[in-house]
Design a protein around this motif. Structure first.
Motif, mmCIF file in Angstrom:
data_model
loop_
_atom_site.group_PDB
_atom_site.id
_atom_site.type_symbol
_atom_site.label_atom_id
_atom_site.label_comp_id
_atom_site.label_asym_id
_atom_site.label_seq_id
_atom_site.Cartn_x
_atom_site.Cartn_y
_atom_site.Cartn_z
ATOM 1 N N ALA A 78 9.654 2.813 2.011
ATOM 2 C CA ALA A 78 8.601 2.151 2.797
ATOM 3 C C ALA A 78 9.226 1.179 3.801
ATOM 4 N N GLU A 79 10.231 0.427 3.372
ATOM 5 C CA GLU A 79 10.873 -0.538 4.280
ATOM 6 C C GLU A 79 11.563 0.183 5.443
ATOM 7 N N GLU A 134 0.842 -1.213 0.000
ATOM 8 C CA GLU A 134 0.000 0.000 0.000
ATOM 9 C C GLU A 134 0.871 1.255 0.000
ATOM 10 N N ALA A 135 1.959 1.195 0.773
ATOM 11 C CA ALA A 135 2.837 2.370 0.882
ATOM 12 C C ALA A 135 3.519 2.659 -0.450
ATOM 13 N N VAL A 136 4.007 1.610 -1.108
ATOM 14 C CA VAL A 136 4.730 1.796 -2.378
ATOM 15 C C VAL A 136 3.819 2.476 -3.409
ATOM 16 N N ALA A 137 2.533 2.129 -3.364
ATOM 17 C CA ALA A 137 1.598 2.737 -4.317
ATOM 18 C C ALA A 137 1.411 4.232 -4.049
ATOM 19 N N ARG A 169 14.877 -4.788 7.844
ATOM 20 C CA ARG A 169 14.355 -4.780 6.471
ATOM 21 C C ARG A 169 14.374 -6.183 5.877
ATOM 22 N N THR A 170 15.414 -6.964 6.183
ATOM 23 C CA THR A 170 15.473 -8.318 5.603
ATOM 24 C C THR A 170 14.317 -9.181 6.099
#
Ligand code: GLN
Length: 292
Positions: free
Chosen positions: A29-30, A15-18, A41-42
């Motif tokens: 976002a990560e 959702e954030a990437v969009a 993040r991993t």
């Protein structure tokens, strides 16, 4: 309203990437999700179905909205890494850039006395001074900034990293103690007032006091070059960051002001990014050096 099913890491990140525009929406976002959850993040790749507590998800959604409106990630995290040092950042000063690490490398490549006295002018977060302190504990490192909040920030970073530097509030050389330095180093403001980059990306949120320097971007560089020799030992260096297209102009300014050994070096992207020059050694001290 966020639904239960959307509270997995993967769903929140998608959702954030969009929503986030810019060069690196997934990374941004990560970083934000890692910040609110404390998860690495991993782990988002290894365990995408992991649930995020609703309160954390809401914090994340709020940060994503700010990022989507243009706020730099570093300001949202309150932190930016420079020379592998985690530095606190604030909207009172510039976010340290990777290219400025080239200045640190150049400073470390100079032949300086074991107990060299160094001054980082316009230190902001303290990035350059603290990176040098982390590499050369025997150097005595000073840093100055005109902005009160930046002085406090640099002092706080010095304390939290346990890297001692002396931070002075001063507009360039104005309030400096009488001292003769071996190296003056600076990432001054150097963007021309009319540059269209100022209305794009992260710089929109950074203070113009850290970015803009007159019509040609050279006002502060001119001052540092014209006054710098007064604060240097003979043979001492001035090392300045500048714009990719300012190398010729900066070398000319150094030459006109009587500096020696003038050299422009490139950043990691292959652009002219810094010029260094040396205060001349007078005939008298050159003779003494030879006689030894
Ligand atoms: N290199 C920075 C930028 O273009 C500017 C930094 C500065 O003015 N010192 O965003």
């Amino acid at each position: 309203m966020i639904s239960e099913s959307s509270l997995t890491c993967e769903a929140l990140l998608n959702e954030a990437v969009a929503l986030i525009k810019g060069d690196s929406p997934r990374l941004d976002a990560e970083l934000l999700l890692s910040h609110v959850t404390g998860l690495s993040r991993t782990s988002f790749r290894a365990w995408p179905e992991r649930q995020v507590a609703e309160e954390q998800a809401q914090q994340f959604v709020a940060l994503v909205a700010e990022r989507a409106s243009g706020q730099p990630v570093a300001y949202l995290l309150g932190q930016q890494e420079f020379w592998s040092l985690p530095l606190s950042v604030s909207a009172s000063t510039l976010i340290p850039r990777p290219d400025t690490e080239c200045l640190v490398e150049a400073a470390l490549s100079l032949e300086l006395p074991e107990h060299a006295v160094i001054l980082d002018l316009g230190t902001g977060t303290g990035a350059i001074a603290l990176a040098l302190a982390s590499e050369q504990p025997s150097w005595q490192i000073w840093a100055s900034d005109r902005i009160t909040d930046a002085v406090e920030l640099a002092r706080a970073n010095s304390a939290s990293l346990g890297l001692p530097i002396t931070v002075v509030q001063s507009h360039w050389f104005d309030q400096l103690p009488e001292a003769q330095f071996d190296l003056l180093i600076s990432n001054p403001p150097y963007i021309p007032a009319s540059d269209h980059h100022l209305s794009e990306g992260d710089v929109r949120f950074e203070p113009s006091s850290a970015l803009v320097a007159g019509d040609d971007g050279l006002d502060d560089i001119r001052l540092l070059i014209s006054q710098g020799q007064n604060w240097l030992n003979e043979g001492g260096w001035l090392l300045l960051e500048h714009g990719y297209d300012q190398g010729d102009a900066v070398r000319d300014l150094f030459a006109q002001a009587g500096w020696h050994t003038i050299e422009t070096r490139k950043d990691y992207g292959g652009n002219d990014r810094m010029t260094l020059a040396r205060k001349p050694i007078s005939d008298e001290s050159a003779r003494q050096t030879h006689a030894q």
